[in-house]
Structures are given as structure tokens and as C-alpha cells.
Write a protein that holds these residues in place. Structure first.
Motif, PDB file in Angstrom:
ATOM      1  N   MET A  32       0.798  -1.229   0.000  1.00  0.00           N
ATOM      2  CA  MET A  32       0.000   0.000   0.000  1.00  0.00           C
ATOM      3  C   MET A  32       0.829   1.278   0.000  1.00  0.00           C
ATOM      4  N   MET A  33       2.143   1.164   0.141  1.00  0.00           N
ATOM      5  CA  MET A  33       3.000   2.343   0.112  1.00  0.00           C
ATOM      6  C   MET A  33       3.547   2.552  -1.302  1.00  0.00           C
ATOM      7  N   SER A  34       4.607   3.335  -1.435  1.00  0.00           N
ATOM      8  CA  SER A  34       5.213   3.617  -2.739  1.00  0.00           C
ATOM      9  C   SER A  34       6.700   3.882  -2.537  1.00  0.00           C
ATOM     10  N   GLY A  60       0.303  -1.843  -9.168  1.00  0.00           N
ATOM     11  CA  GLY A  60      -0.870  -1.737  -8.317  1.00  0.00           C
ATOM     12  C   GLY A  60      -0.740  -0.735  -7.198  1.00  0.00           C
ATOM     13  N   HIS A  61       0.412  -0.074  -7.096  1.00  0.00           N
ATOM     14  CA  HIS A  61       0.652   0.925  -6.057  1.00  0.00           C
ATOM     15  C   HIS A  61       0.811   2.302  -6.690  1.00  0.00           C
ATOM     16  N   PHE A 140      -5.341  -6.525   7.681  1.00  0.00           N
ATOM     17  CA  PHE A 140      -5.568  -5.546   6.625  1.00  0.00           C
ATOM     18  C   PHE A 140      -7.058  -5.395   6.307  1.00  0.00           C
ATOM     19  N   VAL A 141      -7.822  -6.473   6.432  1.00  0.00           N
ATOM     20  CA  VAL A 141      -9.269  -6.365   6.259  1.00  0.00           C
ATOM     21  C   VAL A 141      -9.859  -5.498   7.369  1.00  0.00           C
ATOM     22  N   ASP A 188      -1.978   9.684   0.556  1.00  0.00           N
ATOM     23  CA  ASP A 188      -2.060   9.722  -0.902  1.00  0.00           C
ATOM     24  C   ASP A 188      -1.723   8.356  -1.499  1.00  0.00           C
ATOM     25  N   ASP A 189      -0.712   7.699  -0.951  1.00  0.00           N
ATOM     26  CA  ASP A 189      -0.354   6.364  -1.426  1.00  0.00           C
ATOM     27  C   ASP A 189      -1.485   5.370  -1.191  1.00  0.00           C
ATOM     28  N   VAL A 190      -2.027   5.390   0.018  1.00  0.00           N
ATOM     29  CA  VAL A 190      -3.048   4.412   0.401  1.00  0.00           C
ATOM     30  C   VAL A 190      -4.307   4.556  -0.454  1.00  0.00           C
ATOM     31  N   THR A 191      -4.655   5.788  -0.772  1.00  0.00           N
ATOM     32  CA  THR A 191      -5.881   6.014  -1.533  1.00  0.00           C
ATOM     33  C   THR A 191      -5.685   5.846  -3.036  1.00  0.00           C
TER      34      THR A 191
END
Length: 289
Positions: A32-34, A60-61, A140-141, A188-191
């Protein structure tokens, strides 16, 4: 905010292209990061003048390519990274990965692309039916409400009671471990991470790292004392048990799952020490030879 650009640094600055100077170091980010998570560490490595540093955003990120399938796995992520290594002209590199990036790092090692391997709280330390696999997926869920809130409200969500504390649980030992600016960039990364559901679906169907006994390069396992995502020792036992002759295990005290935010200098130092210890000395050409 614009999509993340890969970080590519040589001698403390961005090169126009790979010039082959310095030992190549590949940095792979968590789920989920970048590439952003490596900003400070990459700069400190490059500032030594001894390394060429590359930190991409994976498929995907945020900043990485879109995945055309509803599912995404470590092999697909490694395929994308490998194509970028080819474009740089890097046959091999010193590979460093945190969490999901650690999982992909081991996949790249299996393909013969690693000179050394550093796994910082690496994911994938389970079998197909291991309880710890379902535990991590469940974590994570459970974060879905925070993710949906961030998607709906953007930066305004950070002003809601309890959101900052909840958002930093999978990142740092305490909410103070991440600055306001960093938290906005993380948001911003997560969304902008379709891999959120793509990888979770695939994780339920696939085993973790099963080829660890074939690992053949110097391997450094780094565990984080206050990791609440992959807490030691339950999530590191698989690596310690199956990696043949693992050379070094380091515990970083007082940091959470993504220590590059809380302790960038400490992370850079352990990478430097490991890479230097496994880099042949440069032969000096004698004057007049």
C-alpha cells in the motif's frame, strides 16, 4: 498529488540515466506504500558517493503500473521490477525490501537478480494454511474502515478523532513516529492503491515463500521490535528456520513495521554495513602502471 516517480540517485543526485557508477542498490516498498517511503534512506545512501540507488513503485501501487487482472501476486510484482532492472542495465543488485517488498526481494533472489538480500520485516513467512497468513490478511481487512474513510474524505480524514492513531498503527511504534507531511503523503499512497484488494484476494489463495531453502546469496533479516503488523518472532520464524545458513539477524529496537520513517539513518547504516561487507574491494591502479 501527482503519481509517484521512481527514485533513482547516483552520487547524491538524480542521474539522466544509469551510468554504471557505484554498487547498485534496489529498494522495494511495503504493501500500500510507494517509492516515497525510501526518500530519506535513498538520499543518505546516494550521498555516500558509493552507490547507485533505485526505488520504484510496484505494480498496483501509487506510481506503479495498473494490473489488468482482479488479482495480483508477488510474481507479477517481481516481473515489473525485473523489467525496470533490465532497462537500467542491472543484471543484479543488492536488494532491500520491507514487508511486501521483502517478499518480492526473495522472488528476485530466486531469479538470480540479487547480489545480497536484506529483508526488513519481510512478508511471505508462511505456508498455504499457516494461521499467521490468515492473521495478517485479517489485520488488513480490519483496516478497511480507515481505508474507506481516507478514500472518501482525503486529507480531511486526518482531522477526525482517532484517525491519526489508527493510521499509524501499521507504520510506526507511536503516532509521533510519522510527521504530518509524511502522513499526508502516506494517505495519498493508500488512496491510490488498487493492490489493496487485488493482493488480499490472492493472498488467501496462495502460499507464502516456499523456496527459502534455495536462497544462495548473503541474507540479512531485520526485525522491528514494535512491529504490530508482522510481530517478531511469530512472523520471522519461517525465515530463520528455512533460510540455509542465514548470515545475520538484526533487531531494530523502538520502531514499528516501516522503520524508514522513524529511523532513516539507522536503516541506511545497516544497509551500508551489509553492502560494504559483501562488496569486493576496488583494486587501486598503481601510478605509472
Amino acid at each position: 498529488m501527482s503519481p509517484r516517480e521512481p527514485i533513482h540517485l547516483t552520487n547524491g543526485r538524480r542521474p539522466g540515466g544509469s551510468d554504471g557508477t557505484g554498487e547498485p542498490i534496489l529498494l522495494l516498498h511495503p504493501f500500500m506504500m510507494s517509492s516515497y517511503v525510501w526518500t530519506d534512506v535513498a538520499q543518505q545512501l546516494a550521498d555516500t558517493g558509493r552507490y547507485e540507488v533505485f526505488a520504484p513503485s510496484m505494480a498496483g501501487h501509487n506510481g506503479g503500473p495498473r494490473n489488468r487482472s482482479w488479482i495480483l501476486d508477488s510474481k507479477t510484482l517481481a516481473d515489473h521490477v525485473e523489467r525496470q532492472l533490465d532497462a537500467l542495465g542491472w543484471d543484479t543488485a543488492h536488494v532491500v525490501g520491507n514487508s511486501l517488498g521483502g517478499w518480492v526481494a526473495f522472488e528476485l533472489e530466486r531469479r538470480g537478480r540479487a547480489r545480497t538480500l536484506t529483508g526488513i520485516a519481510p512478508a511471505g513467512g508462511w505456508h498455504r494454511w499457516s494461521p499467521v497468513k490468515y492473521e495478517i490478511v485479517g489485520k488488513f481487512v480490519a483496516g478497511l474502515p480507515v481505508w474507506l474513510t481516507a478514500r472518501l474524505l482525503g486529507e480531511r480524514s486526518l482531522r477526525l478523532p482517532g484517525v491519526r492513531a489508527a493510521a499509524t498503527v501499521p507504520i510506526s511504534a507511536t503516532p509521533r513516529g510519522v510527521t504530518e507531511v509524511q502522513l499526508q503523503e502516506i494517505l495519498d499512497d493508500v488512496t491510490h492503491c488498487p493492490a489493496y484488494y487485488q493482493l488480499l484476494i490472492k493472498a488467501l489463495l496462495m502460499p507464502g515463500l516456499m523456496e527459502l531453502t534455495e536462497t544462495s546469496v548473503p541474507t540479512h533479516l531485520v526485525v522491528c521490535e514494535r512491529d504490530r503488523v508482522l510481530p517478531h518472532p511469530r512472523f520471522s520464524n519461517h525465515f530463520r528456520k528455512h533460510i540455509p545458513d542465514i548470515e545475520k539477524v538484526t533487531e531494530l529496537d523502538g520502531v514499528g513495521h516501516i522503520p524508514m520513517f522513524e529511523a532513516p539513518q539507522r536503516v541506511a547504516d545497516l544497509i551500508i554495513e551489509w553492502v560494504d561487507a559483501h562488496t569486493p574491494p576496488v583494486r587501486q591502479v598503481e601510478a605509472g602502471a
